[in-house]
Design an enzyme around this catalytic site. Structure first.
Site, PDB file in Angstrom:
ATOM      1  N   SER A 107       1.077  -1.587  -0.232  1.00 43.73           N
ATOM      2  CA  SER A 107       0.048  -0.463  -0.063  1.00 43.73           C
ATOM      3  C   SER A 107       0.802   1.160   0.062  1.00 43.73           C
ATOM      4  CB  SER A 107      -0.724  -0.237   1.364  1.00 43.73           C
ATOM      5  OG  SER A 107      -1.638   1.293   1.199  1.00 43.73           O
ATOM      6  N   GLY A 108       0.462   2.563  -0.613  1.00 42.75           N
ATOM      7  CA  GLY A 108       1.157   3.436  -1.015  1.00 42.75           C
ATOM      8  C   GLY A 108       2.812   3.547  -1.394  1.00 42.75           C
ATOM      9  N   THR A 112      -1.718   2.057  -8.160  1.00 39.61           N
ATOM     10  CA  THR A 112      -2.555   2.970  -8.903  1.00 39.61           C
ATOM     11  C   THR A 112      -2.191   3.818  -9.885  1.00 39.61           C
ATOM     12  OG1 THR A 112      -4.081   2.490  -6.649  1.00 39.61           O
ATOM     13  CG2 THR A 112      -5.049   4.302  -7.912  1.00 39.61           C
ATOM     14  N   ASN A 157      -1.026   5.682   2.691  1.00 42.37           N
ATOM     15  CA  ASN A 157      -1.315   5.923   1.864  1.00 42.37           C
ATOM     16  C   ASN A 157      -3.111   6.973   2.009  1.00 42.37           C
ATOM     17  OD1 ASN A 157      -1.777   6.479  -0.636  1.00 42.37           O
ATOM     18  ND2 ASN A 157      -1.873   4.276  -1.669  1.00 42.37           N
ATOM     19  N   SER A 160      -5.294   4.751  -0.816  1.00 42.87           N
ATOM     20  CA  SER A 160      -5.132   3.509  -0.575  1.00 42.87           C
ATOM     21  C   SER A 160      -6.503   3.630  -0.853  1.00 42.87           C
ATOM     22  CB  SER A 160      -4.808   3.361   0.580  1.00 42.87           C
ATOM     23  OG  SER A 160      -5.025   2.002   0.893  1.00 42.87           O
ATOM     24  N   SER A 161      -6.161   2.496  -2.141  1.00 40.04           N
ATOM     25  CA  SER A 161      -7.293   2.208  -3.189  1.00 40.04           C
ATOM     26  C   SER A 161      -8.226   0.360  -1.970  1.00 40.04           C
ATOM     27  CB  SER A 161      -6.529   0.885  -4.250  1.00 40.04           C
ATOM     28  OG  SER A 161      -6.167   1.903  -5.225  1.00 40.04           O
ATOM     29  N   GLY A 387      -2.007  -4.893  -2.634  1.00 42.89           N
ATOM     30  CA  GLY A 387      -0.524  -5.765  -2.528  1.00 42.89           C
ATOM     31  C   GLY A 387      -0.068  -6.300  -1.139  1.00 42.89           C
ATOM     32  N   GLU A 389       0.568  -7.992   2.391  1.00 41.16           N
ATOM     33  CA  GLU A 389       0.426  -7.422   3.964  1.00 41.16           C
ATOM     34  C   GLU A 389       0.664  -7.833   4.749  1.00 41.16           C
ATOM     35  OE1 GLU A 389      -3.370  -5.438   3.744  1.00 41.16           O
ATOM     36  OE2 GLU A 389      -2.750  -4.082   2.260  1.00 41.16           O
TER      37      GLU A 389
HETATM   38  N1  LIG Z   1       5.397   8.236  -9.649  1.00 45.52           N
HETATM   39  C1  LIG Z   1       5.310   9.095  -9.070  1.00 45.52           C
HETATM   40  N2  LIG Z   1       5.143   9.992  -9.410  1.00 45.52           N
HETATM   41  C2  LIG Z   1       4.827  10.809  -7.836  1.00 45.52           C
HETATM   42  N3  LIG Z   1       4.397  10.582  -6.914  1.00 45.52           N
HETATM   43  C3  LIG Z   1       4.003   9.280  -7.032  1.00 45.52           C
HETATM   44  C4  LIG Z   1       4.356   8.691  -8.083  1.00 45.52           C
HETATM   45  N4  LIG Z   1       3.577   7.248  -7.385  1.00 45.52           N
HETATM   46  C5  LIG Z   1       3.202   7.481  -6.748  1.00 45.52           C
HETATM   47  N5  LIG Z   1       2.640   8.790  -5.643  1.00 45.52           N
HETATM   48  C6  LIG Z   1       2.803   9.036  -4.418  1.00 45.52           C
HETATM   49  O1  LIG Z   1       2.075   7.860  -3.882  1.00 45.52           O
HETATM   50  C7  LIG Z   1       1.212   7.816  -3.336  1.00 45.52           C
HETATM   51  C8  LIG Z   1       0.681   6.777  -3.488  1.00 45.52           C
HETATM   52  O2  LIG Z   1       0.505   6.151  -4.355  1.00 45.52           O
HETATM   53  P1  LIG Z   1      -0.933   5.241  -5.175  1.00 45.52           P
HETATM   54  O3  LIG Z   1      -2.279   5.937  -4.484  1.00 45.52           O
HETATM   55  O4  LIG Z   1      -0.351   4.961  -6.219  1.00 45.52           O
HETATM   56  O5  LIG Z   1      -0.163   3.905  -3.968  1.00 45.52           O
HETATM   57  P2  LIG Z   1      -0.616   2.527  -4.264  1.00 45.52           P
HETATM   58  O6  LIG Z   1      -0.081   1.464  -4.591  1.00 45.52           O
HETATM   59  O7  LIG Z   1      -1.964   1.903  -5.424  1.00 45.52           O
HETATM   60  O8  LIG Z   1      -1.663   1.744  -3.049  1.00 45.52           O
HETATM   61  P3  LIG Z   1      -2.112   1.097  -2.661  1.00 45.52           P
HETATM   62  O9  LIG Z   1      -2.228  -0.433  -2.023  1.00 45.52           O
HETATM   63  O10 LIG Z   1      -3.426   1.996  -0.417  1.00 45.52           O
HETATM   64  O11 LIG Z   1      -3.656   1.547  -3.545  1.00 45.52           O
HETATM   65  C9  LIG Z   1      -0.187   8.427  -4.147  1.00 45.52           C
HETATM   66  O12 LIG Z   1      -1.029   9.607  -3.722  1.00 45.52           O
HETATM   67  C10 LIG Z   1       1.638  10.072  -4.518  1.00 45.52           C
HETATM   68  O13 LIG Z   1       1.083  11.052  -3.950  1.00 45.52           O
HETATM   69 MG   LIG Z   2      -4.463   2.111  -5.150  1.00 45.56          MG
END
Ligand SMILES: Nc1ncnc2c1ncn2[C@@H]1O[C@H](COP(=O)(O)OP(=O)(O)OP(=O)(O)O)[C@@H](O)[C@H]1O
Ligand SMILES: [Mg+2]
Length: 1079
Positions: A107-108, A112, A157, A160-161, A387, A389
């Site tokens: 997560s984070g 996404t 996050n 977070s999705s 992912g 956890e």
């Molecule tokens: N390539 C990137 N460039 C800049 N910021 C990023 C990038 N990837 C992620 N981030 C930052 O990290 C934060 C978390 O990313 P994201 O929501 O994609 O995580 P996730 O892996 O989908 O988490 P979860 O499993 O909780 O959904 C985003 O809101 C953004 O602020």
């Molecule tokens: Mg996500």
């Protein structure tokens, strides 16, 4: 010119972990850190992309970057998610291979974001057009809607999705998007009713309360105040950098673009509001007579509002919160709910309502974005799933999630190995067996239909009798105890009997990514996922189409006594479907890593990353990839890159690329076991060999750079020189032209001067000759004339007489006179007698004649003039003539009188009535009448008297009265005396002894002296009987006054006396008249 680059150029650390040498976890982490510190967030493991979350926006997602990566080979540029997206899209479009992009990480970690980057890249590079753009827009805009309902702020996050998402994007044969299908996996619905500390509920609740208009909120019966709702945690309701109000507008807009109708949006918002209201319904115990406690709703207001919103009859819902009806076969048993059960029922309803709404949203979006045509599609799937956890406290959800990740790891290993094998076969390389950990055994522990953990759980849930989480654990302890990846204190496996890190209520699984301890509490309940039938029936009764749709099992007509499938079962089934789906596609992996726990940029927490590297199995990934050959490259780019290392291949290799590479390797003496020749690629076993080649290449490039520099500098200098030379020629040409022009002009003007001198000289010479000729001719003519004259004279001399000269002379004189008279005629002066002009004398000998002629002409002219006179005028002139004879050159007064006409009667005596008496006393015609001064002899002063002159007498009369003072007959007058000067004095001298002489002579003065004297003189001249009157003109004369004679003397007066004549008596005998000088 296309520039051939490679991932190996300007590499920070190594861009592909496969090339890491030596390969160890530490060197792996060191490389990741090194790259992360240099903002290189992407690294490859072969074709897998490792993505580190930078937690800041990097300038690597610009349209320029998209263009840079478009249509480039995967290893051509530095690692990027775009390279992976481009590779996937191109093999989909060009090789007709369905693709899937598997994004994993905790997560984070940025899953996404990565999925959105992939989608936006594909949208940017695929076809364009109105219809295509609409599809793209709908696909992209589905993200904000799903994120609003399915994402929440967690401690890990802010966005977070809380659900798994798999999206199939469908393309036509040209690679234009046609539509898509979204599948969602297990929404974390427990979040609706309870959020861990520091976390929030789903975004949509906060967005609605912050962003909706007052009007909308009023319609939904909501307050803009988070604290009013039990389901909304307050401690982190406001998230830094998250603008809920703005996001609400974005979501509304996105819903509209995706194709939601206005009433659908309204229904969705009503459901969201209903969930909030549901959370506010509270229960209180009420004792019943049988001693049990029954729950009652505390404040029915929220219930009422919620029922109004959803169109549910309040009493039906109220009852559903108080009773539970259990139907078994034909029996229906109703039991009352206590307070705890009522709360459980309320929360279950809220969770179900929300999760069903979410599933409905996905279905609705799918309806909008589904491909319109039925033709075969090419598909690109994007999997953004939660992912692996590992929490301190792991429950059913983590178990399910980790199971999903196990499956993904398995498919990853399978597909990677399969691909590797396939490539070796394709390339004709011998396959050597690869040692790696296969997690199929763990998957089996969980999903095996006979004795898998999920099967056990289902069995427990369906079993009659008392079922608790403990009985479930017992079951596991008996069934799975022997499994090498299962650990439990109570299992028969004596290994763990004394393991105090393993509590009694937990079991532990050794996942591929590490050991995870699961607490069994809630497993059964969550797996059952029960909603009391009374509640679903109450919902079905709602007068709200969406609610009705969400609770189909509430339809009394379709009462199904079969238990619904358990959550675990459903999940396993959908994961199974997903895996089957993925297996048919070409996988592309993005492994996201979170660099730190603080959501901060630039921080690389090594332990955290190490942990992720481990559980993502990245080292294994590298090992699998390197099991055979670490590096492979097609012959053409390989030859292109290293051809400078061998003289035979540099600069051009004419034969096939493979032979070139063979020559190259032989020349470089690379040991034969280090590489193999495939059909289209060379396979390099060890990265060392590659780095050896790279090092040689780098050195060679330096030499080449020097060579290029040398040639370039030579070329530049030469071009410069040639340019200068060319310029010099141009300058010289222009200068020469200029110099020659100047010289030519000088010569030309010199020539002109010389020419003009020569011509002048010639002309003068000619002139001289001509003049000489002329003179000669003239001289000859003159000589001839003289000669002829002489000849003629000689000839005629004999004919001339002696007096011929006289005749000629006379003739000449006559001619001259003739000419003179004719000339005189034309130059004659005017006829005016006073015209003094007379032509000049032409010849001296005519002097006398000329003067005489002038005189004659003047006389003749005067005669002519006179002949025009009348008689009166004649008389006047005669008088004037006489005056002239008397006074001219004798008296100074005369000249002033010439121009005055002689008027005679100045007093107009006959006409003036004043003098009528005097006039009538005159018997003769008055010739002259004037006023004169009679000088008194005593003092010389004058007295005015009228002076009258007739033919016979002179009369003096008083001027005022007209009385005659004296009348002198003319014969008594003897003479008149006047001075020579310009005065008007005159003395009338009387004949001695005459009657008139008694009083003596008269001394008078008049302004018209000349006229008076002239007239007196004339009368004397005309009278035949009398002597002519004497006129004495002298400055001293005697005047007889009675007895004495007085001398009147005229002297020149001084100018001081003015112009007037003054007369003074000097003595008895002298009267002096002073006359002002006329000068
Ligand atoms: N390539 C990137 N460039 C800049 N910021 C990023 C990038 N990837 C992620 N981030 C930052 O990290 C934060 C978390 O990313 P994201 O929501 O994609 O995580 P996730 O892996 O989908 O988490 P979860 O499993 O909780 O959904 C985003 O809101 C953004 O602020
Ligand atoms: Mg996500």
């Amino acid at each position: 010119m296309e520039v051939k680059t490679s991932l190996l150029d300007n590499m920070i650390g190594v861009g592909d972990m496969v090339l890491l040498e030596p390969l160890s976890e530490d060197s792996f982490l060191e490389n990741l850190k090194n790259r992360f510190d240099h903002s290189e967030i992407y690294t490859y493991i072969g074709s897998v992309v490792i993505s580190m979350n930078p937690y800041r926006s990097l300038p690597i997602y610009t349209p320029d970057k998209v263009e840079e990566y478009r249509n480039r080979n995967f290893y051509e540029l530095s690692p990027h998610i775009y390279a992976l997206a481009d590779e996937a899209y191109r093999s989909l479009r060009d090789q007709d291979k369905d693709q899937c992009i598997l994004i994993t990480g905790e997560s984070g970690a940025g899953k996404t974001e990565a999925s959105k980057l992939v989608m936006s890249y594909v949208a940017a590079v695929c076809g364009k057009g109105q219809e295509v753009n609409k599809v793209k827009e709908q696909l992209l805009q589905s993200n904000p809607v799903l994120e609003a309902f399915g994402n929440a702020k967690t401690v890990r996050n802010d966005n977070s999705s809380r659900f798994g998402k798999y999206m199939d994007i469908e393309f036509d044969f040209k690679g234009d998007p046609l539509g898509g299908v979204i599948s969602n996996y297990l929404l974390e619905k427990s979040r609706v009713v309870k959020q861990p500390r520091g976390e929030r509920n789903f975004h949509v609740f906060y967005q609605l309360l912050s962003g909706a208009s007052d009007d909308t909120l009023k319609k939904l019966k909501l307050y803009r105040d988070f604290s009013k709702y039990n389901y909304l945690s307050l401690d982190s309701a406001v998230v830094n950098g998250l603008d809920d109000a703005a996001n609400f507008r974005t979501v509304r807009n996105a819903m509209q673009i995706v194709g939601f109708m206005e009433d659908e949006v309204q229904s969705v918002l009503e459901l969201v509001a209903a969930v909030l209201k549901l959370g506010n319904i509270e229960f209180k115990p009420e004792s019943r007579c049988n001693g049990t406690d029954e729950s009652r709703i505390k404040d029915k207001n929220d219930l009422k509002e919620m029922c109004e919103l959803l169109g549910i009859e309040q009493s039906v819902l109220e009852r559903a919160f108080s009773y539970r009806t259990v139907e078994a076969k034909m029996e229906k048993v109703s039991t009352t709910l206590n307070v705890a059960q009522a709360y459980y029922a309320r929360d279950a309803l809220a969770k179900n309502l929300y999760s069903r709404l979410f599933s409905w949203l996905v279905t609705r979006i799918n309806e909008s974005i589904k491909a319109q045509t039925k033709t075969r599609h090419k598909v690109m799937g994007v999997l953004d799933i939660y992912g692996f956890e590992i929490f301190e406290d792991n429950s059913f959800e983590q178990f399910i999630i980790n199971y999903c990740n196990e499956k993904l790891q398995q498919i990853f290993i399978e597909l990677t190995l399969r691909e590797e094998q396939e490539e070796y076969v394709r390339e004709g390389i011998e396959w050597t067996n690869i040692e790696y950990f296969n997690n199929a055994i763990i998957c089996d522990l969980i999903e095996n239909n006979q004795n898998g953990i999920l099967a056990m759980l289902d069995e427990e849930c369906l079993r009659p009798g008392t079922v608790t989480d403990e009985t479930f654990l017992d079951k596991l302890n008996t069934v799975c105890a022997e499994h090498q990846h299962f650990e439990s204190r109570l299992s028969k496996n004596s290994k763990f009997l004394n393991d105090h890190s393993l509590p009694h209520s937990c079991f532990r699984i050794q996942h591929y990514a590490g050991k995870v301890l699961y607490r069994v509490e809630g497993f059964v309940d969550k797996n059952n996922d029960l909603l009391y039938r009374d509640l679903s029936q109450a919902m079905y009764k709602a007068n709200h189409s969406l609610i009705k749709q969400l609770f189909p099992e509430g339809n009394p007509a379709k009462v199904n006594l079969k238990r619904p499938p358990t959550a675990g079962f459903q999940f396993k089934a959908s994961v199974g479907t997903l895996m089957r789906n993925l297996q048919t596609k070409n996988p592309n992996y993005i492994r996201c890593i979170k660099p730190n726990d603080k959501k901060a940029s630039h921080i690389f927490t090594e332990s955290l990353v190490r942990h992720q590297v481990r559980y993502l199995g990245l080292m294994e990934n590298v090992r699998v990839r390197r099991a055979g050959y670490a590096f492979r490259q097609a012959y053409e780019p390989c030859l292109e890159r290293y051809k400078m290392l061998c003289k035979r291949t540099w600069p051009h290799w004419r034969g096939p690329a493979r032979e070139g590479v063979e020559v190259l390797m032989a020349d470089l003496q690379v040991p034969a076991e280090e590489f193999s020749y495939g059909r289209s690629k060379i396979f390099i076993r060890n990265p060392r060999t590659l780095f050896f080649l790279e090092e040689r290449r780098r050195q060679c490039l330096q030499d080449l750079a020097t060579l290029i520099q040398k040639i370039y500098r030579g070329w530049k200098c030469r071009s410069q020189f040639l340019l200068l030379k060319q310029s010099q020629i141009v300058v010289a040409a222009w200068y020469r032209r200029y110099a020659q022009q100047k010289k030519y002009q000088r010569i030309k003007s010199a020539t002109t001067v010389v020419q003009s001198y020569t011509r002048g000289w010639q002309a003068r010479k000619l002139l001289r000759e001509l003049k000489y000729q002329k003179r000669c001719e003239e001289a000859a003519t003159t000589i001839a004339a003289y000669w002829h004259g002489t000849q003629v004279r000689r000839e005629y001399r004999k004919y001339f007489r002696a007096n011929a000269g006289k005749k000629i002379y006379d003739f000449t004189i006559q001619r001259i006179l003739q000419k003179y008279f004719l000339g005189l005629k034309s130059t004659m002066p005017s006829m005016s007698p006073i015209d003094k002009n007379w032509p000049a004398r032409p010849y001296l000998f005519l002097d006398g004649t000329h003067t005489e002629l002038r005189r004659i002409f003047h006389l003749w002219r005067c005669k002519k003039y006179r002949s025009q006179f009348t008689e009166e005028k004649k008389a006047v002139y005669e008088e004037k003539l006489e005056a002239s004879e008397i006074f001219k050159d004798k008296k100074a007064l005369y000249p002033s009188s010439v121009s005055q006409p002689f008027k005679g009667d100045y007093l107009e005596i006959s006409k003036n009535p004043k003098y009528q008496k005097l006039s009538s006393a005159m018997d003769e015609k008055v010739l002259l009448a004037d006023v004169v001064n009679k000088i008194n002899r005593a003092n010389g002063k004058g007295t005015a008297r009228i002076f009258l002159l007739t033919k016979k007498s002179v009369v003096l009369a008083d001027q005022k009265t007209g009385q005659v003072k004296a009348s002198v007959p003319l014969p008594d007058l003897t003479s008149v005396s006047v001075s020579t000067q310009s005065d008007g004095f005159f003395a009338l001298k009387l004949k001695e002894g005459s009657a008139s002489a008694v009083k003596g002579d008269f001394l008078l003065s008049s302004e018209h002296l000349i006229e008076i004297i002239t007239k007196l003189h004339r009368i004397g001249a005309t009278a035949a009987d009398r002597e002519q009157l004497n006129v004495d003109i002298s400055d001293e004369f005697l005047v007889q006054f009675k007895q004495d004679k007085v001398c009147v003397k005229f002297i020149q007066g001084a100018p001081k006396n003015g112009n007037s004549v003054s007369c003074k008596r000097k003595n008895n005998r002298l009267l002096e008249v002073s006359v002002p000088s006329t000068a």
